[in-house]
Design an enzyme around this catalytic site. Structure first.
Site, PDB file in Angstrom:
ATOM      1  N   GLY A 287      45.727  40.218  32.216  1.00 43.56           N
ATOM      2  CA  GLY A 287      45.514  41.473  33.129  1.00 43.56           C
ATOM      3  C   GLY A 287      44.970  42.626  32.334  1.00 43.56           C
TER       4      GLY A 287
ATOM      5  N   GLU B 193      49.155  36.079  28.651  1.00 42.54           N
ATOM      6  CA  GLU B 193      47.989  34.876  29.110  1.00 42.54           C
ATOM      7  C   GLU B 193      46.497  35.794  29.186  1.00 42.54           C
ATOM      8  OE1 GLU B 193      49.485  33.636  32.923  1.00 42.54           O
ATOM      9  OE2 GLU B 193      50.228  31.759  31.857  1.00 42.54           O
ATOM     10  N   PRO B 194      46.208  36.259  28.282  1.00 44.09           N
ATOM     11  CA  PRO B 194      44.849  37.288  28.247  1.00 44.09           C
ATOM     12  C   PRO B 194      43.694  36.488  28.378  1.00 44.09           C
ATOM     13  CG  PRO B 194      45.546  37.301  25.937  1.00 44.09           C
ATOM     14  CD  PRO B 194      46.564  36.295  26.785  1.00 44.09           C
ATOM     15  N   GLY B 195      42.535  36.851  29.146  1.00 46.38           N
ATOM     16  CA  GLY B 195      41.613  36.235  29.407  1.00 46.38           C
ATOM     17  C   GLY B 195      40.445  37.028  29.253  1.00 46.38           C
ATOM     18  N   ARG B 196      40.140  38.041  30.296  1.00 38.87           N
ATOM     19  CA  ARG B 196      39.287  38.998  30.344  1.00 38.87           C
ATOM     20  C   ARG B 196      39.192  39.569  28.973  1.00 38.87           C
ATOM     21  NH1 ARG B 196      37.244  41.502  34.657  1.00 38.87           N
ATOM     22  NH2 ARG B 196      38.927  40.762  35.962  1.00 38.87           N
TER      23      ARG B 196
ATOM     24  N   TYR C  35      33.232  42.187  44.079  1.00 39.87           N
ATOM     25  CA  TYR C  35      34.135  43.318  44.059  1.00 39.87           C
ATOM     26  C   TYR C  35      33.629  44.409  43.291  1.00 39.87           C
ATOM     27  CZ  TYR C  35      36.222  40.180  40.588  1.00 39.87           C
ATOM     28  OH  TYR C  35      36.225  38.978  39.542  1.00 39.87           O
TER      29      TYR C  35
ATOM     30  N   CYS D  10      18.748  35.715  47.519  1.00 41.52           N
ATOM     31  CA  CYS D  10      18.162  36.326  48.845  1.00 41.52           C
ATOM     32  C   CYS D  10      19.506  36.960  49.413  1.00 41.52           C
ATOM     33  CB  CYS D  10      17.656  35.066  49.584  1.00 41.52           C
ATOM     34  SG  CYS D  10      16.310  34.532  48.799  1.00 41.52           S
ATOM     35  N   GLU D  11      19.723  38.105  48.829  1.00 43.81           N
ATOM     36  CA  GLU D  11      21.191  38.733  49.403  1.00 43.81           C
ATOM     37  C   GLU D  11      20.904  40.277  48.833  1.00 43.81           C
ATOM     38  OE1 GLU D  11      24.328  37.876  50.998  1.00 43.81           O
ATOM     39  OE2 GLU D  11      23.510  35.797  51.050  1.00 43.81           O
TER      40      GLU D  11
ATOM     41  N   TYR E  57      34.358  35.859  33.376  1.00 40.56           N
ATOM     42  CA  TYR E  57      34.122  35.621  34.878  1.00 40.56           C
ATOM     43  C   TYR E  57      32.858  35.735  35.294  1.00 40.56           C
ATOM     44  CZ  TYR E  57      39.171  36.128  34.412  1.00 40.56           C
ATOM     45  OH  TYR E  57      40.465  36.046  34.226  1.00 40.56           O
TER      46      TYR E  57
END
Ligand SMILES: Cc1ncc(COP(=O)(O)O)c(C=O)c1O
Length: 426
Positions: free
Chosen positions: A243, A284-287, A328, A355-356, A384
């Protein structure tokens, strides 16, 4: 610095982005290997070497092609997986099974069977049924599994709702409710088929303030006491999740020590006071390992100047290679990579080709005068982005290039139209 400007061109880890775009085409994900290694080095210094009995389990969900799995292993880290697919990737990469930890809120029977067969290091139990599922599988296979319980500490961190995971109203983890949790932990301690190691929590992602980690830790240490007092059991391991926040636009990225030192101090003080052995501490670092190491390269196509309203600058990718702004409202910044020293004179919106109407990558970024054919680089897309990519509109998922000290290598090929139809019955 792995990002620099030479002759009006953006370079990443010694490689010209213009040359990379010519060689591999766009859209393209580019990762600086040196930057990823630098993050692991930082963690070794400020956590693994500073505090004994600690582990880093890189959160595979952030970015996990086979080449990344190999890098994580080479750096001596463990890995946290959340699906059969991530587990399979780790195993195919030659990752030592005992260094794999398995999280996730609805692990499938087949996924747990796979984990037990491979003999992975830990399963982090996310629901009360899961313990029994693991026991049944271990009984059948004549194996034993090390387990932790993921607890929702009931803490709300200051992040977007979609990436807040530690509050009580959450699909993740087991709510902290003594009458429920203590008998279950007792069941795990007494079980012939699992070894109960301890507790896990994860408060959310892209957290720039250490309050929620510290609050959650207090709650968890209380539970450690209850387990000691009521079940006469010393918790062997505390996994405090990931996180840790990063810089996307102008946020100040805190150091790892900012989060970890006060947490370790709290844990050590607590254990000294209670005269208990300090549990292993796992993060548990990811980002924070890969976000800033990655950039996305696009070619600018159509440009629409809607007078007095907005200038839309379209690129050849979009929400299919980076869903975060649409999902987000994540914010990014970027530059025209072939005009890196040209004065910024226009505020424009960078949009994708899907197409959004929500397929906007950056709203209001100041750049030099854009022209079709320019190369646009968006920063900090390493986490991500690729791992959440989709084939919406049957757009192709871009390739991934790893660069290091002036050398480049393709680690994931760009998809082809044949790949798109591979599983379709023609
Ligand atoms: C259980 C768990 N651990 C680790 C992570 C990684 O978080 P981050 O990428 O913010 O470090 C997540 C992400 O949501 C998670 O759910």
């Amino acid at each position: 610095m792995f990002r620099e400007v030479r002759d009006n061109t953006l370079y990443i880890d010694g490689c010209s982005t213009v040359t990379l775009a010519k060689k591999y085409g766009t859209p393209l994900y580019v990762y600086s290997e040196s930057d990823i290694v630098r993050r692991f080095e930082e963690l070794k210094k400020c956590f693994l070497e500073k505090y004994p009995s600690t582990r880093v389990a890189y959160a595979a969900k952030a970015f996990f092609p086979v080449a990344m799995a190999k890098l994580v292993d080479r750096e001596g880290m463990c890995v946290d997986v959340v699906s059969g697919g991530e587990l399979y990737t780790a195993i195919k990469a030659g990752f030592p099974a005992e260094k794999i930890e398995f999280n996730g809120n609805n692990k499938q029977l087949a996924e747990i069977e796979m984990a037990v067969e491979y003999g992975i290091g830990r399963i982090i139990i996310d629901s009360l049924q899961e313990l029994h599922l693991i026991e049944d599988i271990c009984r059948e296979k004549g194996k034993k599994m090390n387990v932790l319980f993921r607890i929702t500490p009931g803490v709300k961190s200051s992040s977007h709702d979609y990436i807040v995971t530690g509050k009580k109203d959450s699909k993740f983890g087991i709510p902290l409710d003594d009458e429920v949790i203590l008998p279950q932990i007792k069941g795990a301690i007494d079980s012939e088929f699992v070894d109960f190691y301890g507790l896990h929590f994860h408060v959310g992602s892209q957290i720039l303030n250490n309050d929620s980690h510290l609050q959650a830790l207090d709650i968890m240490l209380n539970l450690v006491t209850k387990i000691k007092e009521e079940l006469d059991y010393d918790v062997k391991e505390l996994n405090v999740g990931g996180g840790f926040g990063v810089t996307y636009v102008d946020e100040e990225r805190p150091s790892y020590s900012y989060y970890l030192d006060p947490m370790m101090e709290k844990i050590e003080k607590y254990c000294a006071e209670k005269a208990i052995e300090r549990p292993n501490v796992v993060i548990e670092p990811g980002r924070s390992i890969v976000a800033e190491a990655g950039i996305s390269l696009y070619t600018i196509g159509s440009i629409k100047d809607i007078k007095d309203i907005r200038k839309y600058v379209s690129v050849d990718g979009g929400m299919t290679d980076n869903i975060r702004p649409a999902l987000y409202q994540a914010e990014y910044t970027g530059v025209i990579a072939n005009k890196a020293e040209v004065e910024k004179t226009e505020v424009v919106t960078i949009c994708g080709k899907c197409c959004e109407s929500g397929d906007i990558l950056i709203k209001d970024v100041k750049i030099p005068h854009p022209e079709s054919g320019d190369l646009f680089a968006i920063f900090s897309t390493g986490a991500y982005g690729y791992s959440m990519a989709s084939n919406y509109n049957k757009n192709l998922i871009p390739g991934v290039v790893m660069v290091s000290d002036g050398n480049d290598r393709l680690i994931v090929k760009p998809q082809t139209y044949e790949d798109l139809l591979r599983n379709e019955i023609l």
